[in-house]
Design an enzyme around this catalytic site. Sequence first.
Site, mmCIF file in Angstrom:
data_model
loop_
_atom_site.group_PDB
_atom_site.id
_atom_site.type_symbol
_atom_site.label_atom_id
_atom_site.label_comp_id
_atom_site.label_asym_id
_atom_site.label_seq_id
_atom_site.Cartn_x
_atom_site.Cartn_y
_atom_site.Cartn_z
ATOM 1 N N TYR A 192 33.851 23.603 40.765
ATOM 2 C CA TYR A 192 33.532 22.218 41.595
ATOM 3 C C TYR A 192 32.130 22.320 42.129
ATOM 4 O O TYR A 192 31.505 21.329 42.121
ATOM 5 C CB TYR A 192 34.694 22.025 42.587
ATOM 6 N N GLU A 216 41.762 19.250 47.003
ATOM 7 C CA GLU A 216 42.081 20.277 47.853
ATOM 8 C C GLU A 216 42.116 21.478 46.973
ATOM 9 O O GLU A 216 42.568 21.580 45.771
ATOM 10 C CB GLU A 216 43.270 20.282 48.547
HETATM 11 C C1 LIG Z 1 39.356 26.914 37.431
HETATM 12 C C2 LIG Z 1 39.638 26.990 36.080
HETATM 13 C C3 LIG Z 1 40.217 25.581 35.739
HETATM 14 C C4 LIG Z 1 38.151 26.894 35.281
HETATM 15 O O1 LIG Z 1 38.498 26.878 33.962
HETATM 16 P P1 LIG Z 1 37.429 27.279 32.639
HETATM 17 O O2 LIG Z 1 37.733 26.521 31.552
HETATM 18 O O3 LIG Z 1 37.426 28.733 32.614
HETATM 19 O O4 LIG Z 1 35.795 26.534 33.189
HETATM 20 P P2 LIG Z 1 34.627 26.471 32.527
HETATM 21 O O5 LIG Z 1 34.477 27.504 31.251
HETATM 22 O O6 LIG Z 1 34.677 25.130 32.021
HETATM 23 O O7 LIG Z 1 33.541 26.733 33.423
HETATM 24 C C5 LIG Z 1 32.692 25.799 33.952
HETATM 25 C C6 LIG Z 1 31.906 26.213 35.163
HETATM 26 O O8 LIG Z 1 32.693 26.628 36.401
HETATM 27 C C7 LIG Z 1 32.317 27.741 36.761
HETATM 28 N N1 LIG Z 1 33.238 28.975 36.789
HETATM 29 C C8 LIG Z 1 34.455 28.784 36.012
HETATM 30 N N2 LIG Z 1 35.244 30.078 36.062
HETATM 31 C C9 LIG Z 1 34.235 30.628 36.690
HETATM 32 C C10 LIG Z 1 34.461 32.079 37.398
HETATM 33 N N3 LIG Z 1 35.558 32.885 37.100
HETATM 34 N N4 LIG Z 1 33.349 32.609 38.080
HETATM 35 C C11 LIG Z 1 32.316 31.816 38.328
HETATM 36 N N5 LIG Z 1 32.174 30.764 37.845
HETATM 37 C C12 LIG Z 1 32.918 30.073 37.227
HETATM 38 C C13 LIG Z 1 30.833 28.180 36.109
HETATM 39 O O9 LIG Z 1 29.924 27.332 36.708
HETATM 40 C C14 LIG Z 1 31.063 27.403 34.736
HETATM 41 O O10 LIG Z 1 29.795 27.403 34.141
HETATM 42 P P3 LIG Z 1 29.314 28.560 33.037
HETATM 43 O O11 LIG Z 1 30.628 29.050 32.212
HETATM 44 O O12 LIG Z 1 28.317 27.533 32.295
HETATM 45 O O13 LIG Z 1 28.709 29.489 34.083
HETATM 46 C C15 LIG Z 1 40.224 28.049 35.437
HETATM 47 O O14 LIG Z 1 39.671 29.318 35.890
HETATM 48 C C16 LIG Z 1 41.732 28.094 35.781
HETATM 49 O O15 LIG Z 1 42.702 27.609 35.153
HETATM 50 N N6 LIG Z 1 42.129 28.690 36.799
HETATM 51 C C17 LIG Z 1 43.577 28.779 37.350
HETATM 52 C C18 LIG Z 1 44.248 27.291 37.676
HETATM 53 C C19 LIG Z 1 43.442 27.012 38.865
HETATM 54 O O16 LIG Z 1 43.201 27.724 39.760
HETATM 55 N N7 LIG Z 1 42.938 25.574 38.881
HETATM 56 C C20 LIG Z 1 42.227 24.999 40.125
HETATM 57 C C21 LIG Z 1 43.368 24.438 41.007
HETATM 58 S S1 LIG Z 1 42.561 23.420 42.223
#
Ligand SMILES: CC(C)(COP(=O)(O)OP(=O)(O)OC[C@H]1O[C@@H](n2cnc3c(N)ncnc32)[C@H](O)[C@@H]1OP(=O)(O)O)[C@@H](O)C(=O)NCCC(=O)NCCS
Length: 148
Positions: free
Chosen positions: A119, A107
């Site tokens: 995702y 979720e």
């Molecule tokens: C969501 C989260 C975990 C992503 O972590 P991250 O290390 O920045 O993600 P990655 O660098 O591995 O990105 C992988 C892919 O996800 C997508 N993505 C991640 N962040 C994104 C953003 N801000 N905007 C668009 N695409 C995004 C892209 O497809 C990315 O690939 P790319 O960089 O080659 O384009 C991070 O933003 C976070 O910790 N958010 C706060 C906590 C949260 O909301 N967790 C989810 C709970 S359900």
Amino acid sequence: MSHALRPMRAEDAEAVAALSADAGAARWDAEAFRRELLLPHARLRVIEGGASFAVAAFAVWWHVVDEIHLLNIVVAADLRRSGLARALMDSMLDDARSVAARAIELEVRAGNASAIALYVAYGFETLGRRKRYYADGEDALLMEHVLK
Ligand SMILES: CC(C)(COP(=O)(O)OP(=O)(O)OC[C@H]1O[C@@H](n2cnc3c(N)ncnc32)[C@H](O)[C@@H]1OP(=O)(O)O)[C@@H](O)C(=O)NCCC(=O)NCCS
């Protein structure tokens, strides 16, 4: 800075809880993470090397019957968009395949564009919407990735 991915240990709990709270995901305090470590169906992973929180990232998922349920994934704000979430997602997928899971489910807040983009990049599809699922009234999207 090294970014080693490894299982979470009890001594990581404070750092993981602090990182979780900073990301606005303060559902669990350190004690809750320590309790989680004792559950046979829970998998907890951290990535070392964070500047602000001693850990750079973590993820928690459960293996329940033939499904994996992703409970949380958080990357430190100053380390985002550098592939750390991908490393955790890949680790979860390896685990899912090793137990021959049918699918991974989760979720996510309907307004969490970054997480939803992550995702979708991993082939998750939206199955439905849970109205006012979160305490503040925000809806949740139920997403699923079926493993081939
Ligand atoms: C969501 C989260 C975990 C992503 O972590 P991250 O290390 O920045 O993600 P990655 O660098 O591995 O990105 C992988 C892919 O996800 C997508 N993505 C991640 N962040 C994104 C953003 N801000 N905007 C668009 N695409 C995004 C892209 O497809 C990315 O690939 P790319 O960089 O080659 O384009 C991070 O933003 C976070 O910790 N958010 C706060 C906590 C949260 O909301 N967790 C989810 C709970 S359900």
